[in-house]
Design an enzyme around this catalytic site. Structure first.
Site, PDB file in Angstrom:
ATOM      1  N   CYS A  16      30.521  46.126  11.522  1.00  0.00           N
ATOM      2  CA  CYS A  16      30.215  46.650  10.191  1.00  0.00           C
ATOM      3  C   CYS A  16      31.553  47.078   9.597  1.00  0.00           C
ATOM      4  O   CYS A  16      32.553  46.404   9.846  1.00  0.00           O
ATOM      5  CB  CYS A  16      29.205  47.790  10.279  1.00  0.00           C
ATOM      6  SG  CYS A  16      29.659  49.098  11.426  1.00  0.00           S
ATOM      7  N   LEU A  34      30.958  50.776  14.312  1.00  0.00           N
ATOM      8  CA  LEU A  34      30.492  51.893  15.130  1.00  0.00           C
ATOM      9  C   LEU A  34      29.008  52.230  14.914  1.00  0.00           C
ATOM     10  O   LEU A  34      28.205  52.130  15.853  1.00  0.00           O
ATOM     11  CB  LEU A  34      31.343  53.131  14.840  1.00  0.00           C
ATOM     12  CG  LEU A  34      31.117  54.352  15.738  1.00  0.00           C
ATOM     13  CD1 LEU A  34      31.406  54.015  17.191  1.00  0.00           C
ATOM     14  CD2 LEU A  34      31.970  55.524  15.269  1.00  0.00           C
ATOM     15  N   ARG A  72      26.323  51.219  12.284  1.00  0.00           N
ATOM     16  CA  ARG A  72      25.381  50.109  12.113  1.00  0.00           C
ATOM     17  C   ARG A  72      25.472  49.115  13.261  1.00  0.00           C
ATOM     18  O   ARG A  72      24.470  48.582  13.754  1.00  0.00           O
ATOM     19  CB  ARG A  72      25.612  49.409  10.770  1.00  0.00           C
ATOM     20  CG  ARG A  72      25.067  50.144   9.570  1.00  0.00           C
ATOM     21  CD  ARG A  72      25.522  49.489   8.277  1.00  0.00           C
ATOM     22  NE  ARG A  72      26.930  49.771   7.996  1.00  0.00           N
ATOM     23  CZ  ARG A  72      27.569  49.331   6.908  1.00  0.00           C
ATOM     24  NH1 ARG A  72      26.918  48.590   6.012  1.00  0.00           N
ATOM     25  NH2 ARG A  72      28.828  49.639   6.715  1.00  0.00           N
TER      26      ARG A  72
END
Length: 391
Positions: A134, A138, A140
């Site tokens: 993302c 980290l 999502r």
């Protein structure tokens, strides 16, 4: 200030992007590897060289772990960070728009499960990895990877979260994500075998030569710059002196070469016409002594004696001038009758005017004639004979 920050977020480097490690490590027992979003060259030029991270650096980082990357799943909610044209041809690409700060929807979760399952079915004979990212790689990313491990692989939520945090190098921060993973219900796996979209093959053939490859780029620029700079001055010196020096000295010798021809022709023509027959006999003597080369030089000065020989003729005629002037001037102006008691001198009567006069008288009269308008008759001369001449 807030408007400027929003504008920078939409056009510049993501916020807090530099605070996270570029790439994690492979999660054991899976093919997942998490990393933050790679940037295209135009955005990498906005960060320090040591922090630049693009698709090609991603590929190098994975290979440094003795792994091979086969698929990239992009979970960002924008397409401004990079394009499929920036991805190497050895990788495939899948885009799943996932909004941040919110727990992903069931549709997004199903799309993720389908993309992973489809790749595993297509690459069961190899060990290529599935890269998920993302913005920071980290929250999502961690939620969807852990959701797959919990729903499909049957891993415990706490163990899945701890495994992901250890491999990524950073711990998940969103509490709503952690709460849904630990206490939320499992999502259905129905339809995960049906592919939703076909992965796109990357289009980049070689690393870009722009700011994304800064470490190698300056070396190429320096080599190319130094190779081209000497080429400019190397061409100018040969062209300029090659044309000018040959042309200028080649023309100069022609001038002096023609000058000797002029004086060589003039001496023979001048002495052949001017000197008389009598004068031509004199230079025969000296012309025989010198060599034939300098024989032409005396021909020029041979004409000078002819001029000097004629000059004495002018002073020879000068005495005739003053002898004629006293005959006309003193004749009409008598100085007075001679005394009666002094008889005339017969020697003087027989002498003509102007004969046998002392040279001193002539020398005195010349300057006097020049000083005054009319000559004055000297008192030393005898009176002109008028009535005493014999019949």
């Amino acid at each position: 200030m807030s408007s400027k920050k929003k504008k920078n977020k939409k056009t510049g480097v993501p916020d807090r992007w530099l605070d996270y490690a570029p790439v994690g490590c492979r999660i054991p027992g899976t093919r997942f590897i998490a990393f933050k979003v790679p940037l295209k060259p135009s955005l990498n030029c906005l960060v320090p060289e040591s922090d630049s991270f693009g698709p090609w650096q991603l590929l190098d980082s994975v290979r440094s772990q003795d792994q091979d990357l086969g698929l990239i799943i992009d979970l960002t909610f924008t397409s401004r960070y990079y394009q499929p044209s920036d991805i190497p041809q050895s990788c495939c690409y899948v885009k799943i728009l996932t909004e941040g700060h919110r727990v992903p929807s069931d549709a997004a979760i199903l799309s993720f499960k389908r993309a992973v399952t489809h790749f595993l079915n297509q690459n069961h004979d190899n060990d290529k990895l599935i890269g998920v990212h993302c913005t920071h790689g980290l929250n999502r990313t961690g939620y969807l990877v852990c959701r797959y491990l919990i729903d499909v692989d049957g891993l415990e939520p706490a163990a899945a979260v701890e495994l992901f945090n250890a491999c990524r190098g950073h711990r998940m921060e969103r509490k709503n994500y952690l709460l849904d993973l630990n206490r939320g219900a499992k999502r259905s796996n129905a339809g995960i075998q049906q592919p939703e979209q076909e992965p796109i093959r990357g289009l980049a053939v070689k690393p870009p030569s722009g700011p994304a490859q800064r470490p190698s780029d300056p070396a190429q620029k320096s080599l190319s710059g130094t190779a081209q700079r000497p080429a400019g001055p190397a061409q100018k010196p040969p062209s300029a002196p090659a044309q000018k020096p040959p042309s200028s000295p080649a023309q100069r010798p022609h001038g002096p070469a023609q000058r000797p021809h002029g004086p060589a022709q003039k001496p023979p023509s001048a002495p052949a016409q001017r000197p008389p027959s009598g004068l031509t006999q004199r230079p025969h003597g000296p012309t025989q002594k010198p060599p034939p080369g300098p024989a032409q030089r005396p021909s020029g000065p041979a004409q000078r004696p002819s001029g000097t020989a004629q000059r004495p003729l002018a002073p020879a005629q000068r005495p005739a001038g003053p002898t004629q002037k006293p005959q006309s001037d003193p004749a009409p102006i008598p100085l007075g009758p001679a005394p009666a008691d002094t008889p005339p001198d017969p020697s003087e009567e027989s002498q003509t005017l102007g004969e046998n006069r002392p040279p001193g008288n002539r020398r005195r009269r010349r300057p006097r004639h020049r000083r005054g308008n009319k000559p004055q008759q000297s008192s030393l001369l005898p009176d002109p004979p008028t009535a005493h001449l014999p019949v």
